[in-house]
Design an enzyme around this catalytic site. Structure first.
Site, PDB file in Angstrom:
ATOM      1  CG  PHE B 239      -1.673  -1.291   1.414  1.00 42.05           C
ATOM      2  CD1 PHE B 239      -2.525  -1.792   0.448  1.00 42.05           C
ATOM      3  CD2 PHE B 239      -1.467  -2.037   2.575  1.00 42.05           C
ATOM      4  CE1 PHE B 239      -3.173  -3.002   0.633  1.00 42.05           C
ATOM      5  CE2 PHE B 239      -2.110  -3.247   2.763  1.00 42.05           C
ATOM      6  CZ  PHE B 239      -2.962  -3.729   1.798  1.00 42.05           C
ATOM      7  CD  GLN B 633      -5.494  -3.732  -6.534  1.00 43.62           C
ATOM      8  OE1 GLN B 633      -5.037  -2.645  -6.220  1.00 43.62           O
ATOM      9  NE2 GLN B 633      -5.209  -4.824  -5.870  1.00 43.62           N
ATOM     10  CD  GLU B 700      -2.512   4.413  -6.180  1.00 40.33           C
ATOM     11  OE1 GLU B 700      -2.535   4.775  -4.998  1.00 40.33           O
ATOM     12  OE2 GLU B 700      -1.634   3.659  -6.643  1.00 40.33           O
TER      13      GLU B 700
END
Lengths: 328, 733
Positions: B239, B633, B700
């Site tokens: 991360f 994700q 993201e």
């Protein structure tokens, strides 16, 4: 973790005889091992009691239950007798920890859990409970999770157990055995307030071993509720928890019990507050009066004033739920 | 190629899945190395001062303890800043472990105890006594706001005239939002094994998002050019925590060099709170609009914390100048140095907190104007990035709004806060927009078809759980017309072709493009090889007139086909390498990924407990190489966004300058019981500008906007604005 010796006796008297000033009994180890890894506790000797014959759940002569100290939290919560006769206890246990922890943790060990105060766990900080006389960091530090009742200038820690809150409400008793013989203690007297000796969580004397928990006949099975308020839905300690148990006669409360968790160094009960329920109609005003009485004298720290109001609301909610009948 | 049989765009299982679920994937701390020694880090207990003395006698006296490494006996290291500046370094003077007697933050590594077992090392570490000369410290951003200086960020110049546009506007909001420190806390703790080779070279197993970044860092710091190889084939989450070389890596190298032995250093969970983190910030948002909600002026000013040795900057306020149409924009970003470690990029760095503040302020503005929050976004929609004055190469955000709103049932949202209830629960709905960049970085890859017809593709990139192995295998299989089973992709080895850090959602775009290009080179070599024979039916053919499908090279006319395996059986293994830079055609365009997030919450009106009960996240990110791993994700990002909104906060005791909830029992992240079904929609988005794949990356975008959508839903449920994350129950009571 510091080096230690390890013994695994098979009889209770052997275990007690092995116990010295540097000893710790270990059962599930779900808390002790963490504390040892953090060097919060550094026992020189571990006495593994898992070989002792303390795994039975039996009927007592008077009709209650006697729970061996080594019964796991999971086995206890899912035991048919507990689910049917003492659902409050079952609910409280299942509100705590995680399935993995409940599979390992023992009934006796649950009583002996140490506080989750941040400072107790960090050996770089002063903490009277860990190191008597070093000072209390929580009192003027991060204390959102700390005590509002019964704290002292030396310690503001809370007892973390859910199970003990239900046991307190149920008037459970604790059987212990030591070099001076056997004792039977009321659970509400087992844990103590911090006073000027916060290093003492409870009234056990050195070497004493919890052998069993005894439940009286009355389990408040038809009207009880355990409400746990926490920062996430699971695997978090209570900000406030309430064990509510009522004996109802129609919509009149014949007898009521309230125990609080997350607010004090021990499960919090007050007879005067419960008496305000007895003989009254089960309605919010009556519950609020009992809550106010139970929380009388609460003293917030900088970050935890919300707990007073939250506890009051949680008590009313839990009693309301209990009065409506146990949710099965 | 993208034929009907192409794996590109298919929701395939992870190619590394079986290795992971059977425990055969070997993580950094698990490499089996003969004669391995174990290190345990001794961390500082004060936030600022000087080491007066280190008493290691008790530790050294224990049989099996081999070394207590401190600043006094460490091997030589570089003495200038440059060698320590890694690919993700912030401006300033990077932290140097065990460099001197200065204590710069609480938790700083001050010694390393090396012993024959891990347990012994940790026990011995507990016996090391450090005497300090304590100096006064400051760790509180609130108290240090006045000491802030302008961040060394390249902010867009102010445009228009904010002050007069704001003064003239019919509607205004002016709010401050606070966000806490958060720590990455990947499941796998940071660890390094330094394998000492007979010739003094070092083979290193590390947890990192960039093996070549770590290799260069070590070569420079220890003056060991060409003697270091770093491996990191599997990473148990990062991360952003693995973007910079973390301190366990140089410590393990120091110990290995000193002892001429192999050493492992693995951090404890508590020590996972002793390096980078998401910084605490305060953000002031001023939005002004006309009576219909059209934005007339935006000001976004942020103050973030940083260390005393580096200025950590991230893109925090820029989003406010690009997400909506507005002619008058002023952005500001300041940093306050504290006695803490330098913050570090964490999942959508900057956007996670900057867009949170912007999107909450937009919700407040919608309420002020009296229109639906989604309608407010639509009235201010733009296809142009106002910061750059460029049109987006593609921006299907409108489709995200439309499809997301429909799936969620946004039309059923009660306009009036605190007006929908279900028993004790107040029900509320909120939404927010998300935005992230669509970057591409230079990258290389090599493709080699061996004599058995198996394709091996390599690049020194990473798979931090994102699905790189799988996506690259798909891209290569597609490019060569092979099945997934015929292709192997290797990564996480500094000796492989150059790759950038795995971060910023740029791996598919960067490394994927290199894989595609390397495969194109290999296709040419295969064609050249078949044309070697004078009678080849492919004589005169070129890459335009042939195709690679079903394991064959064939003429598009369909007249001739030859299995690739047959070609390499004659020619021997063929190989091609390619390096790809972002295409210049990108320069004329703005690029980005976008999302629309819709959230429903249930808040107990008496107890304040908050439950997120529904989430729909609609994503526009170009072509999705693998909807399954990409969906993972997004779901992971949404979960973290819920945690950001409701749970996560590293608590610091400013008197001690020390984080207090440094374990996973007290540092709360969401548990399964906190997470509802998360509905992910990938909207169609075609883009020929970003790269040949048309793919923008999804690492993201999933988290951006989620916390704002949750906060806005809580307002809709309760009528209460909480502007300081996390929104714990005591704040809504």
């Amino acid at each position: 973790m510091t080096p230690f010796s390890y013994q695994r006796p098979e009889r209770i008297d052997q275990a007690i005889a092995l116990h010295g000033p540097q000893s710790r009994y270990i059962a599930g180890g779900t808390n002790l091992l963490d504390l040892m890894k953090e060097n919060v506790l550094q026992p020189g000797q571990l006495i593994d009691i898992n070989g002792l014959p303390l795994r039975e759940i039996e009927r007592t002569a008077e009709g209650g239950l006697r729970i061996g100290a080594l019964v796991s939290n999971a086995d206890l919560a899912w035991h048919p007798q507990i689910e049917q006769r003492y659902p409050l206890l079952s609910k409280a246990i299942l509100a705590g920890a995680s399935p993995q922890l409940r599979n390992m943790a023992s009934t006796g060990g649950n009583l002996l859990q140490r506080t989750r105060c941040y400072y107790f766990y960090d050996t770089a900080t002063p903490c009277n409970k860990r190191e008597p006389g070093s000072g209390c960091s929580a009192r003027d530090g991060r204390n959102r999770i700390h005590a509002i009742l019964g704290a002292s200038e030396h310690c503001a820690a809370v007892h973390p157990s859910d199970m003990c809150v239900a046991l307190a409400a149920l008037d459970a008793r604790v059987h212990v055995e030591g070099t001076h013989g056997k004792r039977r203690l009321e659970l509400v007297d087992f844990h103590r307030l911090p006073g000027d000796q916060p290093q003492q969580d409870n009234v056990l004397i050195e070497g004493e071993l919890i052998t069993a928990i005894e439940l009286p006949v009355e389990g408040f099975a038809s009207h009880c509720a355990y409400l746990k308020v926490r920062d996430r839905a699971s695997y978090a300690f209570a900000l406030v928890s309430v064990a509510a148990a009522l004996e109802m006669d129609g919509d009149i409360i014949r007898r009521g019990r309230i125990a609080l968790g997350g607010v004090a160094h021990k499960p919090w009960r007050l007879e005067e507050a419960e008496e305000l329920l007895n003989g009254k109609r089960a309605e919010p005003e009556c519950f609020a009066a009992a809550a106010d009485r139970l929380l009388q004298g609460a003293q917030p720290l900088a970050d935890n004033a919300f707990k007073i109001d939250l506890a009051r609301r949680a008590i009313v909610r839990a009693l309301t739920e209990a009065a409506g009948g146990t949710v099965r | 190629m993208n034929s009907a049989n192409s794996p590109l765009g298919k929701p395939l299982d992870r190619v590394d899945g079986p290795l992971k679920v059977t425990g055969k994937a070997c993580y950094a701390a698990e490499a089996e190395v003969p004669g391995l020694l174990y290190g345990a880090v001794v961390s500082s207990s004060i936030a600022r001062g000087r080491i007066k003395g280190i008493d290691a006698a008790a530790a050294e006296a224990l049989p099996g303890v081999r070394l207590v490494l401190t600043h006094q006996n460490r091997p030589p290291v570089a003495s200038y800043d440059e060698p320590y500046e890694d690919d993700d370094a912030a401006d300033g003077s990077p932290f140097r472990p065990l460099y001197n007697d200065r204590v710069l933050y609480s938790g700083q590594p001050l010694a390393l105890v090396v012993a024959e077992t891990q347990a012994l090392a940790r026990h011995a570490a507990s016996l090391v006594r450090i005497e300090y000369e304590v100096e006064a410290h400051q760790t509180d951003l609130q108290a240090a706001r006045e000491q802030a200086h302008d961040a060394p960020a390249e902010l867009p110049e102010p445009r228009g005239d904010f002050d007069s546009a704001c003064a003239a506007a019919a509607k205004r909001v002016d709010c401050e939002y606070g966000t806490p420190v958060e720590h990455h806390n990947p499941m796998e703790p940071h660890a390094s094994i330094v394998q000492y080779q007979p010739g003094g070279e070092l083979l290193i197993h590390d947890k990192t998002q960039g093996v070549q970044n770590c290799q260069r860092y070590l070569e420079q710091v220890f003056d060991m050019q060409g003697k270091i190889r770093v491996l990191s084939p599997f990473v148990g989450g990062a991360f952003g925590s693995g973007l910079r070389p973390q301190y366990q890596l140089p410590l393990a190298v120091m110990a290995a060099l000193k002892l001429k032995a192999s050493v492992r250093v693995e951090l404890t969970r508590q020590q996972m709170f002793t390096f980078g983190y998401r910084p605490r910030t305060f953000q002031q948002l001023k939005l002004a609009a006309d009576g219909e909600g059209r934005l007339r002026a935006i000001e976004h000013k942020a103050i973030g914390q940083t260390s005393r040795f580096e200025d950590f900057t991230e893109h925090e306020v820029e989003w406010s100048g690009m997400l909506y149409a507005c002619d008058n924009v002023r952005l500001g970003y300041r940093l306050a140095p504290l006695d803490v470690y330098t913050p570090l990029d964490m999942r959508a760095p900057g956007a996670t907190i900057g867009v949170y503040a912007l999107e909450c302020a937009m919700d407040e503005l919608a309420h002020e104007v009296g229109i639906d929050p989604l309608e407010l976004r639509l009235r201010n929609y733009t296809d142009i990035n106002g910061n750059e004055g460029k049109r987006y190469s593609s921006k299907e955000l409108r489709a995200c709004y439309q499809q997301g709103a429909e799936r969620f049932g946004w039309s059923r949202r009660p306009a009036q806060p605190r007006s929908l209830r279900d028993g004790h629960q107040l029900v509320g709905m909120g939404m927010a927009t998300g935005v992230w960049e669509a970057m591409q970085m230079p990258a290389s890859a090599r493709a080699c078809l061996d004599a058995d017809g198996r394709l091996l593709v390599t690049s020194a990139t990473a798979d931090i759980g994102t699905g790189t192995y799988t996506a690259m295998t798909q891209i290569a299989a597609d490019a060569m017309g092979l099945s997934m089973a015929e292709v192997e992709f290797r990564l996480g080895d500094s000796s492989l072709p150059q790759a950038p850090l795995e971060g910023g959602s740029a791996t598919v775009s960067s490394v994927g493009s290199a894989v595609q290009r390397a495969c194109a080179g290999l296709r040419q070599k295969l064609l050249d090889a078949v044309q070697q024979s004078p009678a080849s039916p492919f004589t005169g053919a070129n890459l335009e007139t042939v195709e690679f499908v079903d394991g064959q090279l064939r003429l598009k006319s369909g007249e001739h086909a030859v299995p690739l395996r047959d070609i390499v059986q004659v020619s021997g293994a063929l190989e091609a390498e390619a390096s790809v830079k972002p295409d210049e055609k990108r320069d004329a365009w703005a690029t980005g990924t976008h999302s629309a997030v819709f959230v429903e919450v249930r808040v107990d009106e008496d107890l304040g407990t908050i439950k997120v009960s529904r989430v729909v996240s609609a994503i526009a990110a170009g072509r999705i190489v693998n909807p399954k791993t990409a969906g993972n994700q997004i779901v992971g990002g949404v979960v973290w966004g819920i945690g950001q909104a409701l749970h996560e906060e590293t608590l610091i005791d400013h008197r001690l300058g020390r984080y207090m909830n440094h374990n996973l029992a007290e540092y709360h992240i969401p548990v399964n019981a906190d997470i509802p079904e998360i509905d992910v929609i990938f909207v169609e988005e075609h883009d020929e500008i970003v790269n040949d794949l048309g793919s923008k990356g999804v690492g993201e975008i999933g988290i951006v906007g989620v916390a704002a959508a949750v906060a806005n839903a809580i307002y809709n449920a309760t009528g209460k604005r909480v502007r300081d994350l996390p929104i714990t129950l005591d704040k809504v009571l």
